[in-house]
Motif scaffolding. Structure first.
Motif, short mmCIF file in Angstrom:
data_model
loop_
_atom_site.label_atom_id
_atom_site.label_comp_id
_atom_site.label_asym_id
_atom_site.label_seq_id
_atom_site.Cartn_x
_atom_site.Cartn_y
_atom_site.Cartn_z
N ARG A 331 0.84 -1.20 0.00
CA ARG A 331 0.00 0.00 0.00
C ARG A 331 0.87 1.26 0.00
O ARG A 331 0.52 2.25 -0.64
N GLU A 399 -4.98 9.42 2.06
CA GLU A 399 -6.35 9.69 2.51
C GLU A 399 -7.34 9.56 1.35
O GLU A 399 -8.46 9.05 1.53
N ASP A 402 -7.90 5.93 0.66
CA ASP A 402 -8.76 5.36 1.70
C ASP A 402 -10.22 5.76 1.50
O ASP A 402 -11.13 4.97 1.72
N THR A 408 -8.71 2.80 6.61
CA THR A 408 -7.60 3.73 6.83
C THR A 408 -6.25 3.09 6.51
O THR A 408 -5.21 3.56 6.97
N HIS A 410 -4.25 2.83 3.89
CA HIS A 410 -3.20 3.58 3.19
C HIS A 410 -2.59 4.64 4.10
O HIS A 410 -1.37 4.83 4.12
#
Length: 519
Positions: A331, A399, A402, A408, A410
């Motif tokens: 990720r 963000e 995500d 959450t 990442h």
């Protein structure tokens, strides 16, 4: 974060972000329980190394390469990679007690000429793959080719070739951060450097290391050559990149002309005498890629149809992870590559290309050294300060990913990278050295033997259904039959095949008869 980066990020729809794809190619040597290289042939029960979609060999007959398909999320790719490992280990277990070596730096190696080169059968394409590897052995030595790594293939929908090359330029600028965060090869077996100049320090009996090293695989001991050092390949455009590669693929190189295409006994030494035999001989931390048609040269495919994805080539095997990489690392790579794509990317220059090589070698050998300074735009900047700038710019990208995917994960990957940047003792390279010292009496081979055995036990303990076993057995049989079909269909004498394949007309300026070969 620059306004332009924010604008580009804001213009990406959730649908495009969800269209991001990745796949993994993971190399591992087969080793004996005592930490020596296994010299046995590639097991027939694993299928044909020429045609199996998921299990092949890299340079050596003793070097497995396990390949996933293309996946929409990190977990799916890891699940498939784990299943391929499970099947491979069941085959190895039935045949004896070989292990997959879990470090990028090799196990105990025999003399150079006894390291076995990959064999792919009697077809022209199979013979060409072996002759190419013979050429690598003459040009660089076989030891260097036994280094193993993880290649991460990545794409995003609706990205042009121009944008992929912008990504590549930024990736090369910022690759030091990945070497620092994920490098896991700070030590090696002394057999790897026997008779070679190096700057390593002794570590116990039979091991060598760099105290602040991160990835010796990506440093001066890794994939380096004086001939390739003469190549200043630019990534400013597909046209310029193609011209650079074409030059290297067609330029006669005196040292390789001296080796000759065949030896006095008539056996092949190499595919050709140019600076590069084929495209895959060009070493780099990242490559532009395109799926090729049967018989097509990779450079021709790129020139005809553009870049389809990028191949990240600098990731070490993490010996603390069962399959060499985990979902959080993947990720972070997704966020990092998206940052490279969305950020401004000025053209590279010969001076910058030289600075990037300097930064790579310095980070590989001394990345965890306190206060280490790299070169950026002709000015010194500390690795940690530069890395922190990049990680801060990655946070909004995480963000956004995500928001598209939910959760959450990442943002957590970026947060973990920020923490690791300020805590070098937590890095894989530091953990490797700590474990070697604390638990294995300063023996690199002892450490990797133990980790390889633990990995084997963990994979053998995972559930593996009869349906999964049967599916892999079918792929094994199908691949063997496909190799036989290719061998039966051959009509050209190998020398004519070779001449046609290395012809400059095949590189995208001509449309000659198609002849297949792959590295």
């Amino acid at each position: 974060m620059s306004n332009r980066l924010q604008e580009r990020l804001g213009s990406l729809s959730a649908g495009r972000l969800k269209g991001m794809r990745r796949g993994i190619e993971k190399e591992s040597l087969r080793a004996l329980p005592d930490g020596k290289l296994a010299l046995t042939p590639h097991p027939l029960a694993l299928g044909s190394a020429l045609t199996h979609p998921h299990i092949t060999t890299d340079f050596s007959e003793s070097q497995l390469e396990l390949i996933t398909g293309v996946h929409g999320d990190a977990e799916a790719a890891l699940d498939e990679l784990t299943r391929v490992h499970q099947f491979t280990y069941r085959v190895l277990d039935q045949l004896g007690d070989e292990r997959m070596w879990v470090s990028s730096m090799p196990c105990g190696l025999p003399t150079d000429e006894t390291i076995p080169i990959g064999r792919y059968g009697s077809s022209n394409v199979g013979r060409a793959k072996s002759v190419y590897r013979m050429g690598l052995s003459h040009r660089y030595g076989r030891r260097m080719q036994t280094i193993s790594g993880i290649h991460y293939n990545w794409s995003l929908p609706e990205v042009s070739s121009e944008e992929y090359f912008a990504l590549i330029r930024n990736f090369r600028r910022h690759a030091f951060l990945l070497l620092y965060l994920f490098g896991a090869s700070p030590a090696l077996c002394s057999s790897f450097v026997a008779g070679r100049p190096h700057e390593l320090q002794p570590l116990g009996d039979g091991s060598m290391f760099m105290p602040h090293g991160t990835s010796l695989r990506m440093g001066r001991l890794g994939y380096q050559s004086d001939a390739q050092a003469s190549l200043a390949v630019s990534y400013n455009s597909l046209e310029g990149y193609g011209a650079s590669l074409q030059d290297a693929l067609t330029r006669p190189w005196p040292a390789y002309e001296a080796i000759g295409i065949r030896n006095l006994g008539g056996d092949y030494n190499q595919l050709g005498t140019s600076l590069l035999q084929i495209e895959n001989e060009f070493y780099g931390t990242i490559r532009p890629k395109r799926v090729i048609n049967p018989g097509e040269r990779p450079l021709h495919a790129l020139r005809e149809r553009g870049v389809e994805y990028v191949e990240v080539r600098l990731m070490d095997l993490d010996p603390f992870e069962t399959v060499g990489i985990n979902a959080q690392t993947m990720r972070f790579l997704d966020v990092f590559l998206l940052h490279c794509l969305l950020s401004d990317s000025p053209d590279d220059t010969p001076q910058e290309i030289a600075d990037l090589a300097h930064n790579q070698h310095l980070t590989a050998a001394r990345g965890r050294e306190p206060g280490l300074a790299l070169r950026r735009g002709g000015q010194p900047v500390t690795l940690v300060d530069w890395g922190l700038e990049l990680i801060e710019q990655c946070a909004p990208i995480a963000e956004r990913l995500d928001a598209a995917h939910g959760g959450t994960a990442h943002a957590e990957a970026v947060r973990a990278a920020r923490e690791a940047l300020g805590n070098p003792d937590s890095l894989p390279s530091a953990r490797v050295l700590a474990a070697i010292e604390r638990e294995h009496a300063n023996s690199f081979v002892g450490f990797v033997r133990a980790r390889s055995e633990q990995t084997r036990a963990a994979l053998m303990a995972l559930p593996f259904s009869e349906a999964q076993r049967a599916e892999f057995a079918r792929m094994t049989e199908d691949s063997i039959q496909e190799q036989k079909r290719i061998e039966m269909a051959d009509t050209l004498p190998f020398e004519i095949y070779r001449e046609q394949y290395v012809s400059p007309a095949r590189l995208g300026v001509g449309r000659g008869q198609r002849v297949a070969v792959a590295a």
